[in-house]
Design a protein around this motif. Structure first.
Motif, short mmCIF file in Angstrom:
data_model
loop_
_atom_site.label_atom_id
_atom_site.label_comp_id
_atom_site.label_asym_id
_atom_site.label_seq_id
_atom_site.Cartn_x
_atom_site.Cartn_y
_atom_site.Cartn_z
N LYS A 15 63.07 44.87 -53.43
CA LYS A 15 62.54 44.05 -54.39
C LYS A 15 62.82 44.62 -55.83
O LYS A 15 62.62 45.91 -56.07
N ASP A 34 69.30 36.45 -56.83
CA ASP A 34 69.53 35.29 -56.21
C ASP A 34 70.66 35.51 -55.08
O ASP A 34 70.27 34.92 -53.90
N TYR A 80 71.99 37.91 -53.77
CA TYR A 80 71.66 38.64 -52.72
C TYR A 80 70.38 38.56 -52.14
O TYR A 80 69.86 39.43 -51.36
N ASP A 81 69.45 37.48 -52.48
CA ASP A 81 68.38 37.07 -51.85
C ASP A 81 67.36 38.42 -52.00
O ASP A 81 66.56 38.83 -51.24
N VAL A 82 67.18 38.89 -53.53
CA VAL A 82 66.43 40.11 -53.68
C VAL A 82 65.24 39.34 -54.46
O VAL A 82 65.62 38.74 -55.63
N ASP A 83 64.16 39.71 -54.26
CA ASP A 83 62.85 39.05 -54.91
C ASP A 83 62.89 39.99 -56.20
O ASP A 83 63.19 41.00 -56.41
N THR A 138 71.52 48.02 -49.36
CA THR A 138 70.94 46.92 -48.05
C THR A 138 72.00 47.29 -46.80
O THR A 138 71.65 47.17 -45.79
N CYS A 170 68.66 37.85 -62.89
CA CYS A 170 68.26 36.88 -61.72
C CYS A 170 69.21 36.15 -60.92
O CYS A 170 68.92 35.91 -59.63
N HIS A 199 65.13 46.84 -47.31
CA HIS A 199 65.02 45.72 -48.14
C HIS A 199 64.42 45.91 -49.29
O HIS A 199 63.52 46.62 -49.57
#
Length: 157
Positions: free
Chosen positions: A34, A101, A103-106, A27, A97, A32
């Motif tokens: 996933k 969450d 790091y706001d990673v899907d 990052t 998970c 970005h």
């Protein structure tokens, strides 16, 4: 539980630390990310070889993965083997998970299960999908489940 990189290099720190360091590094480079997690297996004589992968995708810039492999001597039906693959993926997804969450990673969980009823693995589709979705994860099956059907598959064949 031993994890390694695709080049075979063993990861000596906990996998969560490795993934967190990778998220920070990637990052900071402006990518970005996933994460896709999947498991595949292959029966080889008396053993079933399982490979679980954590794939970090850089949006439109490729990706890299971490691999955990284990062997089982348990005799199992195709449906049972598919559900054990899903269980291994869910255990891994559940372990990472909270970090993702943070790091706001899907996150997606990929099952090496065919959506076409003509294929044997389809017998496990409904249970696998229900299991993954009930855990709150995004579910992908073949042909979209590349983490299991391509990445993990390379490790067991």
């Amino acid at each position: 539980m031993t994890w390694k990189k695709f080049n075979g290099e063993i990861i000596h720190q906990p996998i969560l630390d490795e993934v967190e360091n990778a998220i920070i590094r990637e990052t900071e480079k402006g990518y970005h990310l996933k994460v896709c997690i999947g498991t595949d297996s292959q029966v080889k004589g008396p053993y079933t070889d399982f490979a679980t992968v954590i794939v970090l995708l850089r949006e439109q810039h490729g990706g890299f993965m971490y691999i955990h492999q284990e062997k089982s001597q348990q005799i199992m039906s195709i449906k049972e083997r598919m559900l054990i693959e899903v269980q291994k993926s869910i255990e891994t997804a559940y372990a990472v998970c909270d970090l993702l969450d943070l790091y706001d990673v899907d996150l997606e969980v990929h099952a090496d299960i065919n959506t076409n009823p003509m294929f044997k693995s389809n017998k496990a589709l409904n249970e696998a999908m229900g299991y993954i979705l009930s855990m709150g994860f995004i579910f992908k099956a073949k042909p979209e489940a590349f983490a299991s059907s391509t990445c993990a598959d390379k490790m067991v064949h």
